[in-house]
Design a protein around this motif. Sequence first.
Motif, short mmCIF file in Angstrom:
data_model
loop_
_atom_site.label_atom_id
_atom_site.label_comp_id
_atom_site.label_asym_id
_atom_site.label_seq_id
_atom_site.Cartn_x
_atom_site.Cartn_y
_atom_site.Cartn_z
N LYS A 244 0.82 -1.22 0.00
CA LYS A 244 0.00 0.00 0.00
C LYS A 244 0.85 1.26 0.00
O LYS A 244 0.32 2.36 0.17
N THR A 245 2.17 1.09 -0.19
CA THR A 245 3.13 2.21 -0.19
C THR A 245 2.88 3.18 0.98
O THR A 245 2.52 4.34 0.77
N PRO A 246 3.08 2.71 2.19
CA PRO A 246 2.85 3.56 3.36
C PRO A 246 3.85 4.71 3.43
O PRO A 246 4.95 4.64 2.88
N SER A 247 3.47 5.77 4.12
CA SER A 247 4.36 6.91 4.30
C SER A 247 5.48 6.54 5.25
O SER A 247 5.40 5.55 5.98
N GLN A 248 6.54 7.35 5.25
CA GLN A 248 7.64 7.10 6.17
C GLN A 248 7.17 7.21 7.61
O GLN A 248 7.63 6.49 8.50
N GLU A 249 6.23 8.13 7.85
CA GLU A 249 5.69 8.29 9.20
C GLU A 249 5.00 7.00 9.67
O GLU A 249 5.17 6.59 10.83
N GLU A 250 4.26 6.35 8.77
CA GLU A 250 3.60 5.09 9.13
C GLU A 250 4.64 3.99 9.37
O GLU A 250 4.50 3.19 10.30
N ARG A 251 5.65 3.95 8.52
CA ARG A 251 6.71 2.95 8.70
C ARG A 251 7.39 3.13 10.06
O ARG A 251 7.62 2.17 10.79
N ASN A 252 7.70 4.37 10.38
CA ASN A 252 8.37 4.66 11.65
C ASN A 252 7.47 4.32 12.84
O ASN A 252 7.94 3.81 13.86
N HIS A 253 6.18 4.60 12.68
CA HIS A 253 5.22 4.34 13.76
C HIS A 253 5.21 2.86 14.14
O HIS A 253 5.38 2.50 15.31
N TYR A 254 5.03 2.00 13.15
CA TYR A 254 4.97 0.56 13.44
C TYR A 254 6.33 0.01 13.83
O TYR A 254 6.44 -0.90 14.67
N GLY A 255 7.39 0.55 13.20
CA GLY A 255 8.73 0.11 13.56
C GLY A 255 9.05 0.41 15.02
O GLY A 255 9.65 -0.41 15.72
N GLN A 256 8.62 1.58 15.48
CA GLN A 256 8.87 1.96 16.87
C GLN A 256 8.11 1.05 17.83
O GLN A 256 8.63 0.65 18.89
N ILE A 257 6.87 0.69 17.47
CA ILE A 257 6.09 -0.22 18.32
C ILE A 257 6.81 -1.56 18.46
O ILE A 257 6.93 -2.12 19.56
N LEU A 258 7.29 -2.10 17.33
CA LEU A 258 7.97 -3.39 17.36
C LEU A 258 9.26 -3.30 18.17
O LEU A 258 9.57 -4.17 18.98
N TRP A 259 10.03 -2.25 17.95
CA TRP A 259 11.28 -2.03 18.69
C TRP A 259 11.00 -1.95 20.20
O TRP A 259 11.68 -2.59 21.00
N ASN A 260 9.98 -1.18 20.58
CA ASN A 260 9.63 -1.03 21.99
C ASN A 260 9.14 -2.36 22.59
O ASN A 260 9.45 -2.68 23.74
N PHE A 261 8.38 -3.11 21.80
CA PHE A 261 7.87 -4.40 22.27
C PHE A 261 9.03 -5.32 22.63
O PHE A 261 9.03 -5.95 23.70
N PHE A 262 10.02 -5.37 21.78
CA PHE A 262 11.20 -6.21 22.03
C PHE A 262 11.90 -5.78 23.32
O PHE A 262 12.23 -6.61 24.17
N HIS A 263 12.11 -4.49 23.48
CA HIS A 263 12.90 -4.02 24.62
C HIS A 263 12.09 -4.00 25.92
O HIS A 263 12.67 -4.12 27.01
N HIS A 264 10.79 -3.87 25.83
CA HIS A 264 9.98 -3.98 27.04
C HIS A 264 10.00 -5.40 27.58
O HIS A 264 9.92 -5.62 28.80
#
Length: 434
Positions: A244-264
């Motif tokens: 769906k060619t997401p925006s960079q903001e959307e990519r960063n949003h989900y990437g941050q959630i995954l990164w935080n999930f791992f570190h939490h």
Amino acid sequence: MDEFPSSKYQRGKIFAKTGLKVGKNYAAHYLKTLTGRKSEKADVDRRTAEQVFGEFTNLRGTALKMAQTLSIDQGFLPEEFSEVMTQAQYKVPPINRSLVRSIIRRELGKYPEQIFDEFDAQAMAAASIGQVHKGRLKNGQPVAVKIQYPGVRDTISTDIALAGSLFKKFVSNGAHLDDYIEEIKSTLLKETDYIAEGQSINRFHERFASGDIITPEWIPGLSTERVLTMTFIEGVHLSDFLDKTPSQEERNHYGQILWNFFHHQIKDRKEIHADTHPGNFIFTPEGKLGVVDFGCVKSFPQEFFINYLRLLPTHLQQDEEEIIRLYKELDVLKDEPDSNKSEKAIYEFCKNYGYTFALPYIEDEFNFGDEEYKQILAGYTKSAPIFNGPRGSKHFIFTTRVHLGLYHFLMKLKATVQTKQSREIVEDILSMFP
């Protein structure tokens, strides 16, 4: 596919056939090198891997799951083998509808049409251990129903022994994989227990349900060790999200959630979701990240866990004395690198790879869309020195699987993530273990 070969004889016959193909391919390659004819090793590895995947697709179960685990960037097997075996997450043919109905009838006491208001007999996904169907309860609740292939659990011990012998053909000098294979075996036994997975779903739901992570809820009354029913999470997987060619903001949003999930999970120092594969995550319309598979959940011994975390600041500080000490503690090094040429090569490789792996933590944010970083990381796998056998604690199998899986997910997403808080999490934990 209509049936699952569950008898020891059936499965042994397929393993034998696979082993014969492997042996013939490498024997032909060796003969060509003796006669001066060109035969690219990579081509042989890929052709052999495709044949192994074809046969293991028939076997499903332990054989296919073990191949996935050993091939996910562990450095044990050729890169071409790893690439082919990733298909095990997507391209395994499902069992037929009549078998699905009979399994549900045997496990839950009634046929699916008697239990559910709706039940899609066509599997949404089929992998190594089981397949997933979408349904709807009588109260209107959408559910996902995971059905284990018949006989999978009973084949584990036989498959582990047979597959272990086969995989040793791929490892230099016929290395002993016993500790690693036993670790995979014990994990697989738990992964085929859907009651245990349901309990893991509940625990993770309690830990993460209030934030940006969404998990299913287990429905015990419609679950057994071989059938798992859970609430359904609406959304799309990574490939559909990227289409769906997401925006960079959307990519960063989900990437941050995954990164935080791992570190939490690291911060909690409890269980860790140990299968960071894109197929196990859902991008929801509400902007949350769904985690949908809890078959592989791991807890690590405290000593290993703390030493693993210590690798991060130690590599960033390039403290070679401490790096050597940790490598010995973690069984990466067998001898002093300064007095042993082969150990020196292993040390230099691991030290530089470890530093590269730690780079996302050096500043307050990191761009996983950086193609140069992606190429450097991949280059280490291709240029790894030949070991006399697997190196490092058996627990690296799953910590590496989780951590590298996280990086690869974020690189596909091309996300930029804020890493300061995660670095502080590691520092806080290590401050409690001076």
